[in-house]
Design an enzyme around this catalytic site. Sequence first.
Site, mmCIF file in Angstrom:
data_model
loop_
_atom_site.group_PDB
_atom_site.id
_atom_site.type_symbol
_atom_site.label_atom_id
_atom_site.label_comp_id
_atom_site.label_asym_id
_atom_site.label_seq_id
_atom_site.Cartn_x
_atom_site.Cartn_y
_atom_site.Cartn_z
ATOM 1 N N LYS A 161 -135.421 11.672 -30.768
ATOM 2 C CA LYS A 161 -135.819 13.111 -31.159
ATOM 3 C C LYS A 161 -136.258 13.118 -32.421
ATOM 4 C CE LYS A 161 -133.027 15.674 -27.299
ATOM 5 N NZ LYS A 161 -134.223 16.290 -26.868
ATOM 6 N N ASP B 281 -124.618 7.780 -28.164
ATOM 7 C CA ASP B 281 -125.848 8.505 -27.836
ATOM 8 C C ASP B 281 -126.151 9.419 -28.891
ATOM 9 O OD1 ASP B 281 -128.042 9.967 -27.008
ATOM 10 O OD2 ASP B 281 -127.532 9.679 -25.065
ATOM 11 N N PHE C 57 -125.350 13.448 -20.937
ATOM 12 C CA PHE C 57 -126.729 13.329 -20.586
ATOM 13 C C PHE C 57 -127.219 12.457 -21.393
ATOM 14 C CE2 PHE C 57 -131.323 14.490 -21.174
ATOM 15 C CZ PHE C 57 -131.556 14.522 -19.923
#
Length: 406
Positions: free
Chosen positions: A255, A226, A141
């Site tokens: 985040k 990532d 993802f």
Amino acid sequence: MSVPHAPVQRADFDQLMVPVFAPAAFIPVRGEGSRVWDQSGRELVDFTGGIAVNVLGHAHPALVEALSEQAGKLWHVSNVFTNEPALRLAKLLTDATFADRVFFANSGAEANEAAFKLARRYGHDTGGAQKCEIISAVNSFHGRTLFTVSVAGQPKYSAGFGPQIEGISHVPYNDLEALKAQISGNTCAVVLEPIQGESGILPADRAYLEGVRQLCDEHNALLIFDEVQTGVGRTGALYAYMHYGVTPDILTSAKSLGGGFPIGAMLTTDAVARHFGVGVHGTTYGGNPLACAVGEAVISIVNTPEVLEGVAVRSARFTRELTRMGEQYGVFSHVRGMGLLLGAVLTDAWKGRAGEVMAAAQQQDLMILQAGPDVVRFAPSLVISDADIDEGLARLERALASLTAA
């Protein structure tokens, strides 16, 4: 002068918002540390961390101060000009990592978009137009833009949006032989999450990442990590690559980087960064002074021995109790992950029911997550107190007891 607020309720969401989310039945209105209160005054323990975002919990005094101080100075000037908080945060990040250069964005998806574009420009410059293939992992993802859902290995996020971006392939995670069979001179980059998050909290094997690094070097391909979910102390190191001893060419962060304020960053080396020139890529809000001031406070607090070492201690506390509950109630087969990014894997009898566990926890005033239908996910504040851990786990145990007694 305060602006009066019209009353709102959860039902308004279903009338006003584009229906891409299905939020809980209550509306949180205030948070402090790892506690949250809803409109009715009900208090909940927060083990979600805003999906691994609220790295220092809710309303951390240092972040409130940083935001408030910057709000009285300068909000936005665009990238026609630079600003002090962006430069200070960039210096903190480059001093603490492998990187020489930073590109600021507003989210993890934007950071990944920049990384993938940079990788293709690097491939174009070093190997010609055909050196554009990006290899990603099945069930990965990387965000919700058209490019990032195409790179991610989950068709449920990319289907139905017309022709997908070409030149992207997917191989099984943690399978070095599969990557070896796919990578070629036309590969410009391999992108991986050091721990696959959304697909179930699956850590990479060290030997796998070491082998990927070697394959990328052999084929003049960039290695992109990532670290949107794993970064900024989540695993007990500032970034997860530090645990593995494998250094990427590009790293993406978001985040936790803003502790709840929207910000993303792409980190890379001088050698790679020079393939982006003025005007090749851009953003209006990226490097916003408000976001960078908060990010500066976050990194200054998180990147300390006290916080990073505390992650391992808290992780052990969670893992021990979740393992015990799994054995006692027959719901969890094992706990996996790293630091405070943990997944309790459901037993065969409970497969597909992570959503039920999450709902039962909410009934017991506990906020938790799922990572796919078979894994219950925990991503709390890195500085959550022992008292809040114990109280939250007690509420989870009540939820499991009620589920297994039904």
